[in-house]
Structures are given as structure tokens and as C-alpha cells.
Design a protein around this motif. Structure first.
Motif, PDB file in Angstrom:
ATOM      1  N   GLY A  99       2.238   4.568  -4.640  1.00 59.09           N
ATOM      2  CA  GLY A  99       2.366   5.802  -5.400  1.00 59.09           C
ATOM      3  C   GLY A  99       3.572   5.839  -6.311  1.00 59.09           C
ATOM      4  N   ALA A 100       4.512   4.923  -6.076  1.00 59.59           N
ATOM      5  CA  ALA A 100       5.794   5.058  -6.754  1.00 59.59           C
ATOM      6  C   ALA A 100       5.776   4.906  -8.275  1.00 59.59           C
ATOM      7  N   ALA A 153       4.676   7.654 -10.734  1.00 59.28           N
ATOM      8  CA  ALA A 153       5.479   8.860 -10.836  1.00 59.28           C
ATOM      9  C   ALA A 153       6.353   8.849 -12.086  1.00 59.28           C
ATOM     10  N   VAL A 154       6.772   7.657 -12.523  1.00 61.77           N
ATOM     11  CA  VAL A 154       7.658   7.599 -13.671  1.00 61.77           C
ATOM     12  C   VAL A 154       6.951   7.207 -14.960  1.00 61.77           C
ATOM     13  N   THR A 162       0.843  -1.197   0.000  1.00 58.88           N
ATOM     14  CA  THR A 162       0.000   0.000   0.000  1.00 58.88           C
ATOM     15  C   THR A 162       0.873   1.239   0.000  1.00 58.88           C
ATOM     16  N   ALA A 163       1.914   1.170   0.833  1.00 56.76           N
ATOM     17  CA  ALA A 163       2.746   2.347   1.022  1.00 56.76           C
ATOM     18  C   ALA A 163       3.473   2.725  -0.255  1.00 56.76           C
ATOM     19  N   CYS A 164       3.839   1.725  -1.028  1.00 56.55           N
ATOM     20  CA  CYS A 164       4.638   2.011  -2.205  1.00 56.55           C
ATOM     21  C   CYS A 164       3.770   2.225  -3.434  1.00 56.55           C
TER      22      CYS A 164
END
Lengths: 272, 265
Positions: B25-26, B29-30, B21-23
Motif C-alpha cells: 500500500g505504501a 500513497a505518494v 504484500t504488507a508494504c
């Protein structure tokens, strides 16, 4: 799907047998990627990879900031949960929806919101800048980003615990002459300690894993704002082995935190 | 013992779910674009291109489709190293355009390229400052003044290694307040006004359309970034893939790239 899709009472668990199939698939879905990552770990160089200066700085910063933001969640979140559970009913639904917003927002959006609020030209940041306070690119900004995203975890856990506990003991204490503050410290809080503990653990774990809001609002500088998830993401650019090793460290730390907390909670439930 | 193991497995599961869940958003972004995995029936070509090429290649894609009736160009834009690792893991693509030689070398070493990569553009660094230029940055040396909040790319990404190279050539030590993941992150911090200056590419300043001002500096010539392009071995439409490569390197492609601020190879 087998034809026996009707609940079969078995012993006193009463669990339909077919439920084990999707449940097992769910467990596999969570576990197999972890195994997949383990197969990519370069065990020969694991220790040097995770004990490099940049790795240790990132780990240290992550633990420190996650602790600080958990403390901030405690100070802000406990009163919020109390107001939501016991405060005036009017507007409570809207308030709860607002409080839970960071839970469903993409973290990068949260980071942008923080940047345009506390950044140098932001709504609040402009005033702070005049006062000589700059938040962007500081460790404080990391803690703010983590608190922003993990606060709802504490509030939700604690509000649930408060609702389950009910208000009877408080009412009794009040009829015996205890003032509201006295009741809060001596009755309300002790009753919800397990819920509070699990809320704190979830907040800590969420802070530890925070990435998007931190990158957007706090930037990324070794030892100052580059937490472990940011280090993993950056290392992946040139050294996937280091990224995998650090990712494993993150998984282990999170597993230990959650394992310890839930183990203790289980023990507590048995003792009670 | 079994119970202990079960508990351990359970807690690992919870932790992993949290980490996921925490990651979440990563990757967004790219990966600003999306590749179409559909088969290259008729005349479609999928191009994996560096994020800094988003505007120019999107335009060139339309031009290419106009010049080759019936053809279709799909793009996946992202960080060059992300794109290489996607290609290594079997992502279907016909052409790869990298923002630096290092990532192209990774692709050729992995045996992904169908030929020899050709440089089709170059890019140099420029100092981006907010339009009001609050810190009064005029030269490369100004970046090292105390009180100037400088943001650069981390050394691990191409724009960061270029910044490092330029600083070394000028005999300066940069003390940034942040080392960002990508050049767009640097630009964002300058646009938001939180940074006094950022080291980005000439094309980024031009693409920001007045939201930042550019300060060129002679030392940038010591860190020229080359963009190589190559058709990929896995392509099901090798002829069209090579046609796109030639188009980018041809007169029309060079004009679009030049207008955006890229240098000739």
C-alpha cells in the motif's frame, strides 16, 4: 520453452523437468531483491543505526502490537473459523467472502474504513467519544488495524485444517456423551493445533508488516503508534541508510518467525 | 547442512513475500500521478513536481499546452524526496519542481540539474481546524493547550521541519498526538475530525475548499518554504523543458500559483 512439455515420470516424484525453470525463476524473483537490499546496507554503521532510540522504540512497539493483535486474532478468529467450517451451511459462502475481504483490500482502504468507523466522528467512534473513549492515535488503534488485516490469515488456515480433519472424532465423542463444549476443548482444538499454529504465525507476520491501515487510522508518533514499517518509511525521507538497516531487521525478524514456525511444523509432521 | 541452508532460504523467501504484500500500500500513497516514459518525440515534456503542486501544475500544464500548440506536458506528482530518489535512479524527466530547497540540493549535488534552480513560489504554514473548531483554536499558542489534539508532519518531511522552526521561533514546544508522513495525511486527520488542529500550508487550507477552516498566525513568517524549479540534464527536449520552467515563473504561472495561495518568490 523446451519441446518436452509433456510430463516425464522420473522415479516416483513424477515432476515434469521443465517445471524447474519457472520455479527457479520464481525463487530468484523473490531472492534477488533481498540480495539487492543487502548490497545497500551500510554495515559499518549498521549497529548504531538499528540501536538508535527511535529504532528500538519502533521495534519494541512492533513486537508488542503484533503479539497483541495475534492474541486478538486467536480470540476472534478461532470461533469464526469454526462457524465457517462447521456452522449452518446457509449464507456461509457470503460470510466467508466478507471475512476474507481485508485480505484483498488495499490496507490503506482498511485504514480509512476503520477511521470512519472508530474515528471521533465515525459510526461507532461517536458513541465511544461520548463515553470518553478515544481510539485514534492510540496504540489500541495500531492493534485494531493489525487485527483487521491479519484476521483472515488465521481464519483461512484454521478453516482449512478443520475441513481436512473432518468431524468424525467429534461425532464419536458426542455419541460417548461428551457435550459440545467438552468436545471443542478436548477433540476439535487438539486436532487442528498445527493449522492453528501456522495461522497464528501468518497473522503475527502480517501484523508485523502492517503499514497502510496503521498510518491511516492510528497516525504516527514515536513509541505510541510508529511501528517499524512506519519508521522505515519515515527514515527513508532523510536517511536511506537507516531505512535499509531497519528494513533488514524487519526481514530478519519475519524470517525467524516464519522459519521457526515452519521448522517446528515440519518436525511435527515427521513425528506424527 | 545443505538441507538447513535450503530451509533457511525457503523461510527467507516466505518472509520476503509477506513483507512485500504488507508494504504494497505504501508507494501509491505518494505517487498520485504517473510519468509517461515515452520518448519526448514531437514536443512532450515530463515534469516531476511536489505533491503540493498537483492542482496548480495540472492547470498550468493545460495552459502551457494551449500556449505551445503541439506540445504535451506529463506530470508525476509525489513527495519531493521520493521524486529525487526516482530521478537519481534514472527516471526519465525534463523538469523537477521541489517543495523545499533541501531536496533540490540533493538533485543538484547528484548532477541532475541543467542549470541553477530558481525559486518560483513560497508557502507558509497555517493552522487547519475542523469548521466547527471544537477546541477553539485561535492562536499558535493555543496549540500547546492540554486537550488540544494536534497533528503535525514528522520533522523528516518539509512541512514538519517548518512546523518545528515556527515553534522554536515562538518559544513553544508542540506536543502532537501524531507526526504524519505528509501534509495531506495531516489534512486528512483534521477533515475526518480526529484532530482538533493540524499544521499545514496555506495552500492546503485553500485547496480543502471549506472542509477545514484556517487560522493564520504571525509566527509562520519564520518558516517560509521556498519551491525551486529546474530543467534537468537528462532532458531530450531541453528547449521545451526550459520553456516550461519560464512559463511557471512568468506572469501566467505566477497568477495561477497566487490564486492557489502561494506567495511570490
Amino acid at each position: 520453452m523446451p519441446a518436452s512439455a509433456r510430463p516425464e515420470p522420473r522415479g516416483y516424484s513424477g515432476l515434469p523437468r521443465w517445471l524447474y525453470i519457472p520455479a527457479g525463476l520464481g525463487v530468484l524473483f523473490v531472492l534477488v531483491p533481498l540480495v539487492g537490499m543487502l548490497t545497500r546496507v551500510d554495515w559499518l554503521h549498521f549497529v548504531p543505526l538499528v540501536t538508535s532510540d527511535s529504532s528500538l522504540a519502533a521495534l519494541r512497539l512492533s513486537l508488542e502490537t503484533a503479539l497483541a493483535s495475534t492474541a486478538a486474532c486467536l480470540v476472534l478468529g478461532v470461533p469464526m473459523a469454526l462457524v465457517l467450517a462447521r456452522g449452518p451451511a446457509r449464507g456461509r459462502r457470503w460470510l466467508r467472502a466478507l471475512v476474507l475481504l481485508p485480505l484483498v483490500l488495499p490496507p490503506v482502504v482498511g485504514g480509512l474504513a476503520l477511521l470512519y468507523t472508530f474515528g471521533r466522528l465515525g459510526l461507532v467512534g461517536r458513541l465511544l467519544d461520548v463515553a470518553g473513549v478515544q481510539l485514534a492515535f492510540t496504540t489500541t488503534a495500531v492493534v485494531m488495524a493489525q487485527t483487521f488485516v491479519s484476521l483472515p490469515f488465521l481464519v483461512v488456515s484454521l478453516e482449512g485444517a478443520l475441513r481436512t480433519a473432518g468431524g468424525r472424532y467429534e461425532a464419536v465423542a458426542a455419541t460417548l456423551g461428551a457435550g459440545p463444549t467438552h468436545v471443542f476443548w478436548r477433540v476439535t482444538l487438539p486436532l487442528v493445533v498445527p493449522g492453528l499454529a501456522s495461522g497464528l504465525v501468518l497473522s503475527f507476520a502480517r501484523s508485523l508488516g502492517e503499514f497502510g491501515a496503521t498510518l491511516t487510522f492510528a497516525g504516527s508518533l514515536g513509541g505510541v503508534t510508529r511501528t517499524l514499517p512506519l519508521e522505515v518509511y519515515l527514515q527513508r525521507e532523510i536517511d536511506p541508510d537507516a531505512a535499509v538497516a531497519l528494513a533488514l531487521v524487519l526481514v530478519v525478524v519475519a524470517a525467524v518467525v516464519v522459519g521457526v514456525a515452519y521448522g517446528r511444523r515440519l518436525a511435527g509432521a515427521v513425528a506424527a | 547442512m545443505r538441507i538447513v541452508l535450503k530451509q533457511a532460504l525457503a523461510s527467507v523467501g516466505v518472509a520476503l513475500a509477506l513483507a512485500l504484500t504488507a508494504c504494497g500500500g505504501a508507494p501509491q500513497a505518494v505517487n498520485s500521478g504517473s510519468a509517461s516514459p515515452s520518448a519526448t518525440s514531437g514536443g512532450s515534456v515530463t515534469v516531476f513536481a511536489a505533491a503540493s503542486l498537483t492542482a496548480t501544475f495540472t492547470e498550468l500544464g493545460h495552459d502551457f499546452e494551449a500556449a505551445h500548440p503541439g506540445s504535451k506536458v506529463n506530470f508525476s506528482f509525489g513527495g519531493s524526496s521520493d521524486l529525487v530518489s526516482q530521478l537519481q535512479n534514472g527516471a526519465p524527466a525534463d523538469v523537477f519542481a521541489s517543495a523545499d530547497q533541501a531536496n533540490m540540493t540533493k538533485a543538484t549535488n547528484a548532477g541532475l540539474a541543467a542549470g541553477t534552480p530558481q525559486v518560483f513560489a513560497t508557502n507558509v504554514l497555517e493552522i487547519a481546524v475542523p469548521p466547527s473548531n471544537p477546541a477553539g483554536v485561535r492562536t499558535f499558542q493555543d496549540l500547546t493547550r492540554s486537550g488540544v489534539r494536534l497533528v503535525v508532519c514528522a520533522q523528516q518531511v518539509p512541512c514538519g521541519s517548518a512546523a518545528q522552526k515556527a515553534a522554536k521561533a515562538a518559544g513553544l514546544t508542540l506536543k502532537p498526538v501524531s507526526e504524519e508522513q505528509s501534509v495531506t495525511d495531516v489534512l486528512g486527520k483534521v477533515i475526518s475530525g480526529d484532530a482538533d488542529a493540524g499544521l499545514v500550508y496555506v495552500t492546503d487550507v485553500k485547496g480543502a475548499r471549506g472542509k477545514v477552516s484556517g487560522v493564520t498566525f504571525p509566527e509562520s513568517s519564520s518558516a517560509v518554504n521556498s519551491y525551486p524549479i529546474v530543467a534537468l540534464k537528462a532532458s531530450k527536449n531541453a528547449a521545451l523543458a526550459q520553456a516550461f520552467v519560464d512559463f511557471v515563473r512568468g506572469a501566467q504561472g505566477q497568477k495561477v500559483l497566487g490564486d492557489a495561495g502561494f506567495g511570490a518568490p
